[in-house]
Design a protein around this motif. Sequence first.
Motif, mmCIF file in Angstrom:
data_model
loop_
_atom_site.group_PDB
_atom_site.id
_atom_site.type_symbol
_atom_site.label_atom_id
_atom_site.label_comp_id
_atom_site.label_asym_id
_atom_site.label_seq_id
_atom_site.Cartn_x
_atom_site.Cartn_y
_atom_site.Cartn_z
ATOM 1 N N UNK A 94 6.890 55.808 -165.850
ATOM 2 C CA UNK A 94 6.590 56.387 -164.541
ATOM 3 C C UNK A 94 5.186 56.028 -164.083
ATOM 4 N N UNK A 95 4.231 56.038 -165.013
ATOM 5 C CA UNK A 95 2.833 55.807 -164.666
ATOM 6 C C UNK A 95 2.495 54.343 -164.427
ATOM 7 N N UNK A 106 9.613 61.328 -178.300
ATOM 8 C CA UNK A 106 9.372 59.892 -178.137
ATOM 9 C C UNK A 106 9.910 59.399 -176.798
ATOM 10 N N UNK A 107 11.134 59.793 -176.455
ATOM 11 C CA UNK A 107 11.723 59.350 -175.194
ATOM 12 C C UNK A 107 10.936 59.888 -174.006
ATOM 13 N N UNK A 108 10.536 61.152 -174.078
ATOM 14 C CA UNK A 108 9.750 61.758 -172.997
ATOM 15 C C UNK A 108 8.458 60.982 -172.773
ATOM 16 N N UNK A 109 7.759 60.650 -173.853
ATOM 17 C CA UNK A 109 6.512 59.900 -173.740
ATOM 18 C C UNK A 109 6.753 58.518 -173.138
ATOM 19 N N UNK A 110 7.838 57.882 -173.530
ATOM 20 C CA UNK A 110 8.160 56.556 -172.990
ATOM 21 C C UNK A 110 8.488 56.649 -171.499
ATOM 22 N N UNK A 111 9.249 57.667 -171.111
ATOM 23 C CA UNK A 111 9.605 57.848 -169.704
ATOM 24 C C UNK A 111 8.363 58.056 -168.839
ATOM 25 N N UNK A 159 12.961 65.690 -171.223
ATOM 26 C CA UNK A 159 13.055 64.235 -171.066
ATOM 27 C C UNK A 159 14.124 63.853 -170.050
ATOM 28 N N UNK A 160 15.267 64.511 -170.113
ATOM 29 C CA UNK A 160 16.363 64.194 -169.191
ATOM 30 C C UNK A 160 16.012 64.583 -167.758
ATOM 31 N N UNK A 161 15.231 65.649 -167.594
ATOM 32 C CA UNK A 161 14.761 66.000 -166.253
ATOM 33 C C UNK A 161 13.907 64.874 -165.674
ATOM 34 N N UNK A 162 12.949 64.384 -166.472
ATOM 35 C CA UNK A 162 12.089 63.294 -166.005
ATOM 36 C C UNK A 162 12.931 62.063 -165.685
ATOM 37 N N UNK A 163 13.900 61.762 -166.548
ATOM 38 C CA UNK A 163 14.774 60.597 -166.322
ATOM 39 C C UNK A 163 15.597 60.774 -165.049
ATOM 40 N N UNK A 164 16.095 61.983 -164.828
ATOM 41 C CA UNK A 164 16.898 62.237 -163.632
ATOM 42 C C UNK A 164 16.105 62.001 -162.356
ATOM 43 N N UNK A 165 14.830 62.389 -162.373
ATOM 44 C CA UNK A 165 13.982 62.161 -161.210
ATOM 45 C C UNK A 165 13.651 60.678 -161.047
ATOM 46 N N UNK A 166 13.362 60.008 -162.158
ATOM 47 C CA UNK A 166 12.998 58.597 -162.098
ATOM 48 C C UNK A 166 14.148 57.717 -161.623
ATOM 49 N N UNK A 167 15.343 57.973 -162.159
ATOM 50 C CA UNK A 167 16.493 57.114 -161.890
ATOM 51 C C UNK A 167 17.432 57.698 -160.845
ATOM 52 N N UNK A 168 17.017 58.794 -160.207
ATOM 53 C CA UNK A 168 17.792 59.470 -159.167
ATOM 54 C C UNK A 168 19.198 59.766 -159.686
#
Length: 300
Positions: A102-103, A93-98, A158-167
Motif C-alpha cells: 500500500x505504501x 506477515x501478510x498484514x505487514x506485506x499488504x 489483514x483481510x480488511x486491508x486487502x479488501x480495501x486495496x483490491x476493492x
Amino acid sequence: MNSNSSHILAAALHYARLIEQPLADQSGFSPSAEAGAAVQIERALMFPHILLNQELPREWVDRLIELAGSALLPEVIVLDRLGHHRPVYRPLLLYAWLLTYKLQFERLPRMEFGRWDQALRAWCDVLADGLSQTHFPTTGIPAAAGAVASTAAWTALAIHVAGKLFIRDPWTDLAAGVMGQLARAQQPSGAFLIPSQSDSPETYWYHELCTLHALGSFAVQAEDRTVASSVERATHYHLAETQPDHATSQPWALFPFIWNPQTRLLADQLLHAVTLQQPSPDAVSLILLADSLYCLRLFL
C-alpha cells in the motif's frame, strides 16, 4: 474513544518520536530457519523499512512471491529466526506485506507491481478461506482458544486491508464480521477470553494482548466505532487486572494503550520492555512498533 480531540494528536506526536528511534536502528535480515513450507517472520521487516522510507531489499519478497505460486502455500508455516512458531505470525506477515504494498505500489516497476499484486491475492485467498470458517460463541471464548482468537483477529485485520486495496467487498465484509464476533463475545470485565483455573495467566494475557492489538488497528483503519468501544473496554481491563509487560517483552497492544489516555502508563511499560531487548528488538517487536506508528500517523 474520541479520536478527534487534541489529546490524541499530542500523544501521537510524542509516541511517534519514541517509536521511530528503535525502528531506525533495525538491522537487516538473512534467512536461517527456512526450508520447504517454512518462511521467517523477519521478512515482514519490509514494513518498518518502507514506513521509514528505507530501501527494501528485493530478495525479502521474492520467496513470498514464489510460495504464492506453489502448492505449498496453504501449508506455509511462519516462524522466527530461532525456529519458534506461533499461528499469529502468518497473518502478521501478510498484514505487514499488504501495508508495504500500500505504501509503495506507486513506486514499484510495472513488472514488480504485477508480481506483488498476483502473489498477495493468492495469499489472501488462502487466509480468507480459513477465516470464513471461523465462528465464535457470543457467550464467550475460552482462554484455551486464545491462539485461535488472536490469529483470527489478525487474519481479519489483514483481510480488511486487502479488501480495501483490491476493492473486494466480500473480504471487508468478512473481516468486519469476525471483528464483530470478537467484540460481541467480550466479557463485562473487558476481557475477550474466559480463563479457567488451569490456564497460565501469562499465556492468557498474551493472547488477550494479541487480540486487542489487532482490534485496535482495525478500529482506527476501518473507523469502526463499535470495535473502538470494545478496544477501550479491553484497555481498561488490562489496566485494572493484568500486567502486560509480565506476559511479553513484545509491544502487543501498544497502539490501543496509547489511544486511550487513561492507559498510557501501560504503553510506557511496553516501550520500556522493548528497550531492554538485547542487542536490539526482535523482528516481531519491530513490526508491532511499525504498526503502532502507522496507526498513530493516521491522526497526524
